[in-house]
Design a protein around this motif. Structure first.
Motif, mmCIF file in Angstrom:
data_model
loop_
_atom_site.group_PDB
_atom_site.id
_atom_site.type_symbol
_atom_site.label_atom_id
_atom_site.label_comp_id
_atom_site.label_asym_id
_atom_site.label_seq_id
_atom_site.Cartn_x
_atom_site.Cartn_y
_atom_site.Cartn_z
ATOM 1 N N ASP A 151 -10.925 -17.653 1.098
ATOM 2 C CA ASP A 151 -11.270 -17.515 2.514
ATOM 3 C C ASP A 151 -11.005 -18.784 3.318
ATOM 4 O O ASP A 151 -11.485 -18.915 4.455
ATOM 5 N N ARG A 152 -10.255 -19.724 2.735
ATOM 6 C CA ARG A 152 -9.965 -20.940 3.484
ATOM 7 C C ARG A 152 -9.201 -20.613 4.761
ATOM 8 O O ARG A 152 -8.277 -19.807 4.752
ATOM 9 N N ARG A 153 -9.607 -21.254 5.835
ATOM 10 C CA ARG A 153 -8.938 -21.032 7.115
ATOM 11 C C ARG A 153 -7.764 -21.997 7.260
ATOM 12 O O ARG A 153 -7.899 -23.195 7.032
ATOM 13 N N LEU A 154 -6.621 -21.421 7.605
ATOM 14 C CA LEU A 154 -5.367 -22.163 7.701
ATOM 15 C C LEU A 154 -4.856 -22.110 9.130
ATOM 16 O O LEU A 154 -5.140 -21.156 9.869
ATOM 17 N N SER A 177 0.828 -1.215 0.000
ATOM 18 C CA SER A 177 0.000 0.000 0.000
ATOM 19 C C SER A 177 0.858 1.259 0.000
ATOM 20 O O SER A 177 0.420 2.317 -0.457
ATOM 21 N N ARG A 178 2.076 1.135 0.497
ATOM 22 C CA ARG A 178 2.981 2.286 0.578
ATOM 23 C C ARG A 178 4.045 2.297 -0.514
ATOM 24 O O ARG A 178 4.614 3.349 -0.820
ATOM 25 N N HIS A 179 4.347 1.102 -1.056
ATOM 26 C CA HIS A 179 5.411 0.987 -2.057
ATOM 27 C C HIS A 179 4.879 0.152 -3.226
ATOM 28 O O HIS A 179 5.155 -1.056 -3.293
ATOM 29 N N PRO A 180 4.151 0.763 -4.137
ATOM 30 C CA PRO A 180 3.566 0.000 -5.254
ATOM 31 C C PRO A 180 4.629 -0.756 -6.043
ATOM 32 O O PRO A 180 5.705 -0.228 -6.332
ATOM 33 N N ASP A 181 4.333 -2.019 -6.343
ATOM 34 C CA ASP A 181 5.238 -2.882 -7.094
ATOM 35 C C ASP A 181 4.360 -3.829 -7.901
ATOM 36 O O ASP A 181 3.862 -4.818 -7.370
ATOM 37 N N PRO A 182 4.114 -3.523 -9.183
ATOM 38 C CA PRO A 182 3.153 -4.315 -9.967
ATOM 39 C C PRO A 182 3.454 -5.806 -9.988
ATOM 40 O O PRO A 182 2.530 -6.626 -9.931
ATOM 41 N N GLU A 183 4.728 -6.186 -10.055
ATOM 42 C CA GLU A 183 5.101 -7.601 -10.096
ATOM 43 C C GLU A 183 4.709 -8.312 -8.801
ATOM 44 O O GLU A 183 4.085 -9.392 -8.822
ATOM 45 N N LEU A 184 5.050 -7.709 -7.671
ATOM 46 C CA LEU A 184 4.715 -8.319 -6.391
ATOM 47 C C LEU A 184 3.218 -8.243 -6.113
ATOM 48 O O LEU A 184 2.644 -9.172 -5.529
ATOM 49 N N GLU A 185 2.587 -7.157 -6.526
ATOM 50 C CA GLU A 185 1.142 -7.035 -6.341
ATOM 51 C C GLU A 185 0.401 -8.122 -7.109
ATOM 52 O O GLU A 185 -0.548 -8.732 -6.588
ATOM 53 N N ASN A 186 0.816 -8.366 -8.349
ATOM 54 C CA ASN A 186 0.186 -9.425 -9.149
ATOM 55 C C ASN A 186 0.356 -10.788 -8.486
ATOM 56 O O ASN A 186 -0.591 -11.593 -8.416
ATOM 57 N N ALA A 187 1.565 -11.056 -7.976
ATOM 58 C CA ALA A 187 1.806 -12.331 -7.305
ATOM 59 C C ALA A 187 0.963 -12.446 -6.037
ATOM 60 O O ALA A 187 0.382 -13.507 -5.760
ATOM 61 N N TRP A 188 0.875 -11.359 -5.271
ATOM 62 C CA TRP A 188 0.102 -11.405 -4.032
ATOM 63 C C TRP A 188 -1.390 -11.600 -4.309
ATOM 64 O O TRP A 188 -2.061 -12.348 -3.601
ATOM 65 N N GLN A 189 -1.903 -10.949 -5.332
ATOM 66 C CA GLN A 189 -3.318 -11.132 -5.676
ATOM 67 C C GLN A 189 -3.596 -12.572 -6.104
ATOM 68 O O GLN A 189 -4.678 -13.099 -5.846
ATOM 69 N N SER A 190 -2.612 -13.207 -6.743
ATOM 70 C CA SER A 190 -2.801 -14.616 -7.118
ATOM 71 C C SER A 190 -2.857 -15.502 -5.879
ATOM 72 O O SER A 190 -3.608 -16.485 -5.845
ATOM 73 N N VAL A 191 -2.080 -15.159 -4.856
ATOM 74 C CA VAL A 191 -2.128 -15.902 -3.588
ATOM 75 C C VAL A 191 -3.514 -15.779 -2.964
ATOM 76 O O VAL A 191 -4.142 -16.770 -2.570
ATOM 77 N N LEU A 192 -4.013 -14.550 -2.880
ATOM 78 C CA LEU A 192 -5.323 -14.316 -2.272
ATOM 79 C C LEU A 192 -6.420 -15.024 -3.056
ATOM 80 O O LEU A 192 -7.351 -15.597 -2.475
#
Length: 202
Positions: free
Chosen positions: A80-83, A60-75
């Motif tokens: 909503d599975r509980r781990l 949210s403070r340091h935009p990084d399209p590559e990491l953002e794309n990877a993180w959105q794929s994780v989510l």
């Protein structure tokens, strides 16, 4: 498992009296990382975890399209599975795990944190030699069998392997970027590994 956090002198004594565990012997650490994943008995979503909150805050403070794309794929893949959100060592590398006649000893717990997603320590253990020592990307085949065994031990679905590893890589890259003086080649090899995983398993 024995925990050692009694300072540098005790750590050196442990190192001299024992030998560290090789990443090739990953079977030896599977029971240990399962125990850590269960520590505390809490469950939550990936966004609830300490890693999830840390990654979201950083991006949210340091935009990084590559990491953002990877993180959105994780989510998206975990949803909503509980781990189980257990204890994470933070630097679970082969050179911090030693073995003698009494079993395994894990050193250097200063980076440990609770509410850690499962598999973070296992991913670090398996990828540390390639990323930290040899500065080369990691191939997925190195992680496939260990993660299958680990997830089975926690009664978790096998399709969690890829997003949990990508979760670890995103967090690890952000940690490397925050550390002053970190070798740029380490960040580069970690990003190359992330891109390989995103192209082939995500």
């Amino acid at each position: 498992m024995r925990v050692s956090d009694d300072g540098e002198e005790r750590g050196e004594a442990t190192r001299r009296a024992s030998r560290h565990i090789s990443a090739r012997n990953w079977e030896r650490v599977i029971p240990l990382v399962i125990e850590l994943a269960r520590y505390g008995g809490e469950a939550g979503t990936i966004g609830d975890s300490a890693v999830g909150q840390r990654v979201a805050h950083w991006l949210s403070r340091h935009p990084d399209p590559e990491l953002e794309n990877a993180w959105q794929s994780v989510l998206a893949r975990i949803g909503d599975r509980r781990l189980p959100l257990g204890l994470g060592h933070g630097d679970f590398t082969p050179w911090n795990i030693f073995e003698d006649a009494r079993g395994l000893t894990v050193l250097d717990w200063e980076g440990a944190s609770e509410r850690t997603p499962p598999g973070q320590d296992l991913a670090r253990f398996l990828m540390a030699n390639a990323l930290d020592l040899h500065l080369r990307p990691v191939q997925w085949k190195m992680l496939e069998r260990p993660f299958a065994r680990f997830l089975s031990g926690l009664d978790l679905a096998q399709d969690l392997a890829a997003p949990l590893v990508i979760c670890h890589l995103v967090d690890y890259i952000l940690v490397c970027m925050r550390v002053a003086g970190m070798d740029a080649n380490l960040v580069r090899s970690s990003r190359q590994t992330l891109n390989h995983f995103m192209a082939n398993i995500a």
